[in-house]
Design an enzyme around this catalytic site. Structure first.
Site, PDB file in Angstrom:
ATOM      1  CE  LYS A 101     -52.563 -57.177  42.819  1.00 59.49           C
ATOM      2  NZ  LYS A 101     -51.397 -56.959  43.474  1.00 59.49           N
ATOM      3  CB  ALA A 102     -53.267 -64.477  42.770  1.00 55.78           C
ATOM      4  CB  SER A 120     -41.733 -71.225  47.124  1.00 50.84           C
ATOM      5  OG  SER A 120     -41.309 -70.623  48.061  1.00 50.84           O
ATOM      6  CE  LYS A 141     -45.333 -70.524  47.125  1.00 47.80           C
ATOM      7  NZ  LYS A 141     -45.722 -69.144  46.492  1.00 47.80           N
ATOM      8  CG  HIS A 179     -43.914 -73.350  50.708  1.00 47.68           C
ATOM      9  ND1 HIS A 179     -43.901 -72.164  50.678  1.00 47.68           N
ATOM     10  CD2 HIS A 179     -42.577 -73.825  50.632  1.00 47.68           C
ATOM     11  CE1 HIS A 179     -42.757 -71.746  50.659  1.00 47.68           C
ATOM     12  NE2 HIS A 179     -41.959 -72.557  50.571  1.00 47.68           N
ATOM     13  CG  ASN A 180     -46.929 -69.405  50.322  1.00 52.20           C
ATOM     14  OD1 ASN A 180     -46.044 -70.011  49.944  1.00 52.20           O
ATOM     15  ND2 ASN A 180     -47.475 -68.229  49.748  1.00 52.20           N
ATOM     16  CD  GLU A 196     -43.179 -67.747  53.284  1.00 49.29           C
ATOM     17  OE1 GLU A 196     -43.016 -68.425  52.319  1.00 49.29           O
ATOM     18  OE2 GLU A 196     -43.284 -66.596  53.316  1.00 49.29           O
TER      19      GLU A 196
HETATM   20  P1  NBP Z   1     -47.720 -58.846  40.721  1.00 50.37           P
HETATM   21  O1  NBP Z   1     -48.512 -59.875  41.636  1.00 50.37           O
HETATM   22  O2  NBP Z   1     -47.440 -57.374  41.171  1.00 50.37           O
HETATM   23  O3  NBP Z   1     -48.421 -58.664  39.431  1.00 50.37           O
HETATM   24  C1  NBP Z   1     -48.102 -57.639  38.433  1.00 50.37           C
HETATM   25  C2  NBP Z   1     -48.518 -58.128  37.043  1.00 50.37           C
HETATM   26  O4  NBP Z   1     -49.647 -58.831  36.628  1.00 50.37           O
HETATM   27  C3  NBP Z   1     -47.884 -57.196  35.915  1.00 50.37           C
HETATM   28  O5  NBP Z   1     -47.170 -57.951  35.012  1.00 50.37           O
HETATM   29  C4  NBP Z   1     -49.306 -56.800  35.573  1.00 50.37           C
HETATM   30  O6  NBP Z   1     -49.141 -56.107  34.386  1.00 50.37           O
HETATM   31  C5  NBP Z   1     -49.950 -58.229  35.551  1.00 50.37           C
HETATM   32  N1  NBP Z   1     -51.515 -57.702  35.673  1.00 50.37           N
HETATM   33  C6  NBP Z   1     -52.354 -57.293  36.328  1.00 50.37           C
HETATM   34 BR1  NBP Z   1     -52.003 -56.715  37.880  1.00 50.37          BR
HETATM   35  N2  NBP Z   1     -53.694 -57.211  35.795  1.00 50.37           N
HETATM   36  C7  NBP Z   1     -53.661 -57.769  34.518  1.00 50.37           C
HETATM   37  C8  NBP Z   1     -54.650 -58.194  33.804  1.00 50.37           C
HETATM   38  N3  NBP Z   1     -55.992 -57.831  33.892  1.00 50.37           N
HETATM   39  N4  NBP Z   1     -54.304 -58.524  32.476  1.00 50.37           N
HETATM   40  C9  NBP Z   1     -52.936 -58.590  32.262  1.00 50.37           C
HETATM   41  N5  NBP Z   1     -52.099 -58.606  33.401  1.00 50.37           N
HETATM   42  C10 NBP Z   1     -52.024 -57.941  34.549  1.00 50.37           C
HETATM   43  O7  NBP Z   1     -46.306 -59.541  40.164  1.00 50.37           O
HETATM   44  P2  NBP Z   1     -45.369 -60.383  40.998  1.00 50.37           P
HETATM   45  O8  NBP Z   1     -44.865 -59.861  42.218  1.00 50.37           O
HETATM   46  O9  NBP Z   1     -44.339 -60.564  39.931  1.00 50.37           O
HETATM   47  O10 NBP Z   1     -46.053 -61.773  41.300  1.00 50.37           O
HETATM   48  C11 NBP Z   1     -46.766 -62.508  40.125  1.00 50.37           C
HETATM   49  C12 NBP Z   1     -47.502 -63.630  40.755  1.00 50.37           C
HETATM   50  O11 NBP Z   1     -46.286 -64.609  41.532  1.00 50.37           O
HETATM   51  C13 NBP Z   1     -48.216 -63.427  41.916  1.00 50.37           C
HETATM   52  O12 NBP Z   1     -49.205 -64.319  41.773  1.00 50.37           O
HETATM   53  C14 NBP Z   1     -47.582 -63.677  43.309  1.00 50.37           C
HETATM   54  O13 NBP Z   1     -48.377 -63.860  44.255  1.00 50.37           O
HETATM   55  C15 NBP Z   1     -46.720 -64.779  42.903  1.00 50.37           C
HETATM   56  N6  NBP Z   1     -45.544 -64.772  43.764  1.00 50.37           N
HETATM   57  C16 NBP Z   1     -44.707 -63.803  43.933  1.00 50.37           C
HETATM   58  C17 NBP Z   1     -43.649 -63.961  44.824  1.00 50.37           C
HETATM   59  C18 NBP Z   1     -42.998 -62.523  45.123  1.00 50.37           C
HETATM   60  O14 NBP Z   1     -41.873 -62.752  45.868  1.00 50.37           O
HETATM   61  N7  NBP Z   1     -43.028 -61.464  44.599  1.00 50.37           N
HETATM   62  C19 NBP Z   1     -43.212 -65.051  45.155  1.00 50.37           C
HETATM   63  C20 NBP Z   1     -43.936 -66.361  44.812  1.00 50.37           C
HETATM   64  C21 NBP Z   1     -45.032 -65.949  43.997  1.00 50.37           C
HETATM   65  P3  NBP Z   1     -49.016 -54.767  33.951  1.00 50.37           P
HETATM   66  O15 NBP Z   1     -47.586 -54.396  34.127  1.00 50.37           O
HETATM   67  O16 NBP Z   1     -49.702 -54.269  32.619  1.00 50.37           O
HETATM   68  O17 NBP Z   1     -49.753 -53.901  35.082  1.00 50.37           O
END
Ligand code: NBP
Length: 477
Positions: free
Chosen positions: A77-78, A130, A184, A187-188, A191
């Site tokens: 998570k960002a 993306s 990026k 880009h968003n 979007e």
């Molecule tokens: P999330 O943004 O929902 O993040 C979940 C992940 O972050 C889990 O693996 C979680 O681990 C981990 N995490 C957190 Br929350 N806090 C943490 C910490 N303190 N230390 C270590 N790990 C931690 O996941 P996502 O939807 O796969 O997105 C990941 C990134 O990609 C984000 O930045 C998102 O904005 C970007 N993104 C997403 C998309 C999309 O379509 N979803 C598209 C493009 C970019 P845990 O399992 O232990 O809680």
């Protein structure tokens, strides 16, 4: 001892898991890790057989399972979680190892993390990815930023996993520092503008032309074979065509009209304000989402505030006018977004190749569209272009559409349908094409109340008029 993995992914939520699977599917051994081990176990149970994965429970084992220089993709998570992961990894890494933040981080954070990691001998890359979960699995658009030598260490893997259009990978080194996450972000932002314009077209087709969702879905399906051909237009047709199983109504008719956002559109607008770049399309799109969120207030206002008497105009001409207004407004939104990237590139010394951005957005990402080929061609011919509207193809496209665009803005205004992105794009166009606008009066007013001075059209220097005293003009520089 087991063979070391070429790259690691930590963070196995949907994006990280799919990126890891994508990399492994190219025959690259991947180390995987997640803060909560159950997620790693689930990943291995479901996908462990798809490729050469090494799963670790601890960060130490994860780091030790990687070949050197270690290449670690962080897909968490960002925000704070990215810093937490970097803090955990740093003492375990060696000089020259590479941390790759592939989430949606805000670019100033990336600039800071690059410096902090460099102080510890670690190379940090901020990489925009993306395409949502499907893109991550099958081929995203990748916007890598950071040290070019670090990029060279991951280029082969990144280009292999990216989307391809005409055999060209949708991945190119964008620039140093925060450049990848910046691009990026824009880009968003684009979007957001694209989606808002589509929503405005849908609103007009519903409330002015009087069509139902499936009929509008068919119109979008047709539009997807012309200048507007793009992923977002294609899925609009699909979303509008969907019937709700529970009620038998079009699904869109039972979805609550409140749009959510994660912040990248807002960041784009905030940065445009800082840079002094007019970015009306994206910014109106952000505001439209915030207005949509005021559902209770809107409900009260809908019975209190007066609007015009609705009179539907079910005519063919208006449908095509809306298509043309959508296209012209989209050209403006892209022109603004690319102008913003150009300004940021100059401000930060990034040397962004804007044609490359259009090239890598042609596939894999959410705004993928035919029309990006035209943008790529425009920058190939004029790399230092100030504004896309000045390229003959776009100049003519907007000139051809402008009568329809003006009719749409007029009819929407008459009928009381809000079209912030359509109308602000047209105002930007009309403002941009004016040799002399009304800012002379703004300067006169500023000089009157604040002695802020003005410049004259017929002489060099700064001037102030003693408006309320003797009325004389004095030179101030
Ligand atoms: P999330 O943004 O929902 O993040 C979940 C992940 O972050 C889990 O693996 C979680 O681990 C981990 N995490 C957190 Br929350 N806090 C943490 C910490 N303190 N230390 C270590 N790990 C931690 O996941 P996502 O939807 O796969 O997105 C990941 C990134 O990609 C984000 O930045 C998102 O904005 C970007 N993104 C997403 C998309 C999309 O379509 N979803 C598209 C493009 C970019 P845990 O399992 O232990 O809680």
């Amino acid at each position: 001892m087991a063979e070391k993995s070429r790259i690691g992914v930590t963070g196995l939520a949907v994006m990280g898991a799919n990126l890891a699977r994508n990399i492994a599917s190219r025959g690259v051994p991947v180390a995987v890790h997640n803060r909560t081990t159950a997620k790693t176990e689930q990943f291995m149970a479901e996908h462990g057989g798809e490729g050469e994965f090494t799963a670790s429970e601890s960060v130490e084992d994860f780091v030790n399972s990687l070949e050197r220089p270690r290449r670690i993709i962080v897909m968490v998570k960002a925000g704070r979680p990215v810093d937490a992961v970097i803090e955990e990894l740093t003492p375990l890494l060696d000089e020259g190892d590479i941390i790759i933040d592939a989430g949606n981080s805000h670019f100033p954070d990336t600039v800071r993390r690059t410096e902090e990691c460099a102080a510890n001998g670690i190379r940090f890359m901020g990489v925009g990815v993306s395409g949502g979960e499907e893109g991550a699995l099958l081929g995203p658009s990748i916007m890598p930023g950071g040290d070019p030598e670090a990029y060279a260490e991951v280029e082969e893997i990144f280009t292999a996993i990216s989307a391809k259009v005409d055999d060209t990978p949708c991945c190119v080194h964008v620039g140093p520092g925060g450049a990848g996450h910046y691009v990026k972000m824009v880009h968003n932002g684009i979007e957001y503008a694209d989606i808002q314009l589509i929503a405005e077209a849908y609103d007009l087709l519903t409330h002015v032309v009087g069509l139902d969702a499936p009929a509008i879905g068919k119109i979008f399906e047709e539009w997807n074979s012309g200048d507007l051909e793009s992923f977002l237009i294609e899925i609009t047709g699909k979303v509008l065509a969907k019937t709700d199983e529970k009620t038998g109504k079009p699904l869109v008719d039972v979805i609550v009209d409140q749009a959510e956002q994660k912040g990248t559109g807002r960041w784009t607008s905030q940065d445009a304000l800082d840079l002094g770049v007019p970015l009306t399309g994206i910014t109106e799109a952000v505001f439209a989402r915030t207005l949509s969120a005021l559902r209770d207030e809107r409900r009260a206002a809908s019975t209190t505030l007066a609007g015009p008497s609705p009179a539907q105009k079910a005519d063919e001409q208006l449908v095509d006018d809306i298509r043309q207004a959508l296209y012209a407004s989209k050209v403006v939104a892209y022109a603004q977004g690319f102008a913003q990237m150009r300004a940021a590139s100059i401000e930060n010394d990034w040397d962004l190749k804007l044609g490359d951005m259009a090239t890598i957005w042609r596939g894999g990402c959410i705004i993928r569209a035919q029309f990006l080929n035209r943008i790529r061609d425009a920058y190939a011919e004029h790399p230092d272009l100030d504004n896309l509207l000045m390229v003959p193809y776009f100049t003519e496209a907007v000139a051809d559409a402008q009568d329809a665009w003006r009719r749409v803005v007029t009819v929407a205004t008459e009928q009381g349908v809000a079209i912030p992105a359509f109308s602000s794009s047209l105002s930007y166009y009309d403002g941009y094409r004016r040799e002399r606008g009304p800012a002379n009066l703004i300067q006169g007013l500023r000089d009157y109340f604040g002695a802020h001075t003005y410049r004259r059209t017929d002489a060099e220097g700064s001037f102030h008029t003693r408006w309320a005293q003797d009325g004389a003009e004095v030179r101030t520089d």
